[in-house]
Design a protein around this motif. Structure first.
Motif, short mmCIF file in Angstrom:
data_model
loop_
_atom_site.label_atom_id
_atom_site.label_comp_id
_atom_site.label_asym_id
_atom_site.label_seq_id
_atom_site.Cartn_x
_atom_site.Cartn_y
_atom_site.Cartn_z
N LEU A 1 0.83 -1.18 -0.22
CA LEU A 1 -0.07 0.00 0.21
C LEU A 1 0.81 1.15 -0.02
CD1 LEU A 1 -2.82 1.15 0.17
CD2 LEU A 1 -2.71 1.08 2.40
N PRO A 2 1.99 1.54 0.97
CA PRO A 2 2.65 2.58 0.88
C PRO A 2 3.38 2.95 -0.73
CG PRO A 2 3.33 1.43 2.86
CD PRO A 2 2.33 0.45 1.91
N ALA A 3 3.69 1.69 -1.35
CA ALA A 3 4.53 1.94 -2.42
C ALA A 3 3.54 2.33 -3.59
CB ALA A 3 5.38 0.61 -2.77
N LEU A 4 2.38 1.82 -3.53
CA LEU A 4 1.16 1.95 -4.37
C LEU A 4 0.76 3.58 -4.34
CD1 LEU A 4 -1.21 -1.16 -4.61
CD2 LEU A 4 0.22 -0.20 -6.36
N GLY A 5 0.80 4.11 -2.99
CA GLY A 5 0.41 5.24 -2.69
C GLY A 5 1.52 6.22 -3.32
N ASN A 6 2.95 6.12 -3.10
CA ASN A 6 3.87 6.61 -4.13
C ASN A 6 3.80 6.85 -5.31
OD1 ASN A 6 5.06 7.41 -1.37
ND2 ASN A 6 6.65 5.41 -1.45
N GLU A 7 3.35 5.46 -5.97
CA GLU A 7 3.18 5.60 -7.57
C GLU A 7 1.71 6.32 -7.72
OE1 GLU A 7 3.32 4.31 -11.47
OE2 GLU A 7 4.57 4.09 -9.76
N PHE A 8 0.78 6.80 -7.12
CA PHE A 8 -0.26 7.61 -7.46
C PHE A 8 0.33 8.81 -7.28
CE2 PHE A 8 -4.37 9.55 -6.03
CZ PHE A 8 -5.01 9.52 -7.34
N VAL A 9 1.08 9.21 -6.52
CA VAL A 9 1.81 10.79 -6.26
C VAL A 9 2.52 10.94 -7.42
CG1 VAL A 9 3.43 12.03 -5.19
CG2 VAL A 9 1.57 10.53 -3.53
N THR A 10 3.51 9.68 -7.71
CA THR A 10 4.15 9.91 -9.04
C THR A 10 3.48 10.34 -10.33
OG1 THR A 10 5.95 8.65 -7.96
CG2 THR A 10 5.96 9.07 -10.43
N VAL A 11 2.10 9.34 -10.31
CA VAL A 11 1.67 9.61 -11.58
C VAL A 11 0.78 11.02 -11.79
CG1 VAL A 11 -0.89 8.64 -12.66
CG2 VAL A 11 0.93 7.27 -11.91
N ILE A 12 0.52 11.65 -10.53
CA ILE A 12 -0.06 12.84 -10.50
C ILE A 12 0.99 13.96 -11.24
CG2 ILE A 12 -0.68 14.65 -9.11
CD1 ILE A 12 -2.01 12.86 -7.30
N LYS A 13 2.18 13.79 -10.87
CA LYS A 13 3.16 14.48 -11.18
C LYS A 13 3.77 14.33 -12.55
CE LYS A 13 6.07 13.59 -7.81
NZ LYS A 13 7.12 13.66 -7.10
N GLU A 14 3.68 13.32 -12.90
CA GLU A 14 4.12 12.58 -14.56
C GLU A 14 3.13 12.98 -15.48
OE1 GLU A 14 5.39 8.82 -14.45
OE2 GLU A 14 7.48 9.19 -13.71
N SER A 15 2.00 13.10 -15.05
CA SER A 15 0.71 13.59 -16.09
C SER A 15 0.88 14.82 -16.81
CB SER A 15 -0.65 13.65 -15.26
OG SER A 15 -0.60 14.78 -14.19
N SER A 16 1.90 15.59 -16.26
CA SER A 16 2.19 16.69 -16.89
C SER A 16 2.66 16.67 -18.24
CB SER A 16 3.18 17.82 -16.22
OG SER A 16 4.22 16.94 -16.06
N ILE A 17 3.23 15.26 -18.42
CA ILE A 17 3.86 15.03 -19.86
C ILE A 17 2.66 15.03 -20.95
CG2 ILE A 17 4.90 13.27 -21.15
CD1 ILE A 17 6.52 12.46 -18.72
N VAL A 18 1.54 14.68 -20.59
CA VAL A 18 0.41 14.42 -21.65
C VAL A 18 -0.10 15.79 -22.26
CG1 VAL A 18 -0.52 12.37 -20.45
CG2 VAL A 18 -1.45 14.61 -20.00
N SER A 19 0.69 16.93 -21.57
CA SER A 19 0.12 18.08 -22.30
C SER A 19 0.96 18.26 -23.67
CB SER A 19 0.71 19.19 -21.37
OG SER A 19 2.11 19.27 -21.28
N VAL A 20 1.81 17.39 -24.06
CA VAL A 20 2.59 17.38 -25.44
C VAL A 20 1.47 16.82 -26.39
CG1 VAL A 20 4.77 17.09 -24.24
CG2 VAL A 20 3.61 15.18 -24.97
N ILE A 21 0.44 16.27 -26.06
CA ILE A 21 -0.37 15.97 -27.11
C ILE A 21 -1.75 16.47 -26.92
CG2 ILE A 21 0.34 13.67 -27.20
CD1 ILE A 21 -1.70 12.36 -25.62
#
Length: 231
Positions: free
Chosen positions: A158-178
């Motif tokens: 669960l802690p690692a999955l939570g960190n993955e969710f946080v990472t996804v929120i930040k990395e979602s900025s990449i989709v602005s390129v499309i």
């Protein structure tokens, strides 16, 4: 103080832009984590299985996806697939649905590779005696994994999955390129209108921090609840 006033003024005037970006970012993150967890669970089971071809396939997938940039994966799905006749459907009731689908698919594919390793380590952390006890009670291997091992593994990961969710929120900025109107895309729109890049980026940074901080606190709360339930 003058810079802070600029930030407040900018946010007050263009809060609809930032709000729309936050909504789209959260939608992207939720779908990505959901689909990425499903895909990651499947890959983890394949990697831990006894069938060599599926183990090899899971290993190749995980290593390749983790070894290539997310931006390339996003652009490949959105720009590359149509070149070979594969397109994402456009839904009339959702604006830019084809872009959203491409972004969600690319991020889910990427997240699944990382989640697979998280789940694999969680499964391997479960005491083997649990599996042996379940099998001795007549559980089949699939039932043992689904009803005994995975529920216990979830507490470990669960802690690692939570960190993955946080990472996804930040990395979602990449989709602005499309052209997906996430928070970063909307921030760039504000910058192009006001030419106040530093103030707009500072507002976006604070919003990203709030989203990730709240998510981290919710995950920590869930961890405490699960820990109390095992006492």
């Amino acid at each position: 103080m003058e810079f802070l006033e600029k930030m407040v003024t900018l946010f007050t005037k263009y809060n609809s832009f930032f709000s729309a970006g936050v909504a789209n970012t959260i939608i992207l993150a939720l779908f990505t984590v959901l689909l990425g967890t499903v895909l990651g669970t499947l890959l983890a089971i394949m990697k831990l299985g006894k069938f060599a071809p599926t183990r090899w396939l899971a290993n190749v997938y995980i290593e390749f996806i983790r070894g290539t940039p997310l931006m390339i994966q996003v652009m490949f799905l959105f720009y590359g697939l149509p070149m070979v006749g594969i397109t994402f459907p456009s839904l009339p009731f959702i604006d830019n649905s084809d872009r959203f689908m491409a972004g969600i698919c690319a991020m889910s594919i990427n997240s699944g590779a990382y989640v697979a390793e998280i789940i694999r380590s969680g499964i391997q952390a479960v005491d083997k005696g649990q599996t042996e006890a379940a099998r001795s009670l007549g559980f089949k291997s699939g039932q043992t994994m689904r009803m005994v091992v995975l529920p216990q593994a979830i507490k470990n990961i669960l802690p690692a999955l939570g960190n993955e969710f946080v990472t996804v929120i930040k990395e979602s900025s990449i989709v602005s390129v499309i052209g997906i109107a996430d928070l970063m895309y909307q921030t760039n729109s504000v910058i192009s209108t006001t030419y106040r890049s530093l103030a707009a980026l500072a507002v976006a940074a604070i919003i990203y921090f709030i989203m990730t901080f709240v998510t981290s606190r919710l995950i920590a709360f869930a961890e405490r609840k699960m820990a109390n339930g095992t006492r």
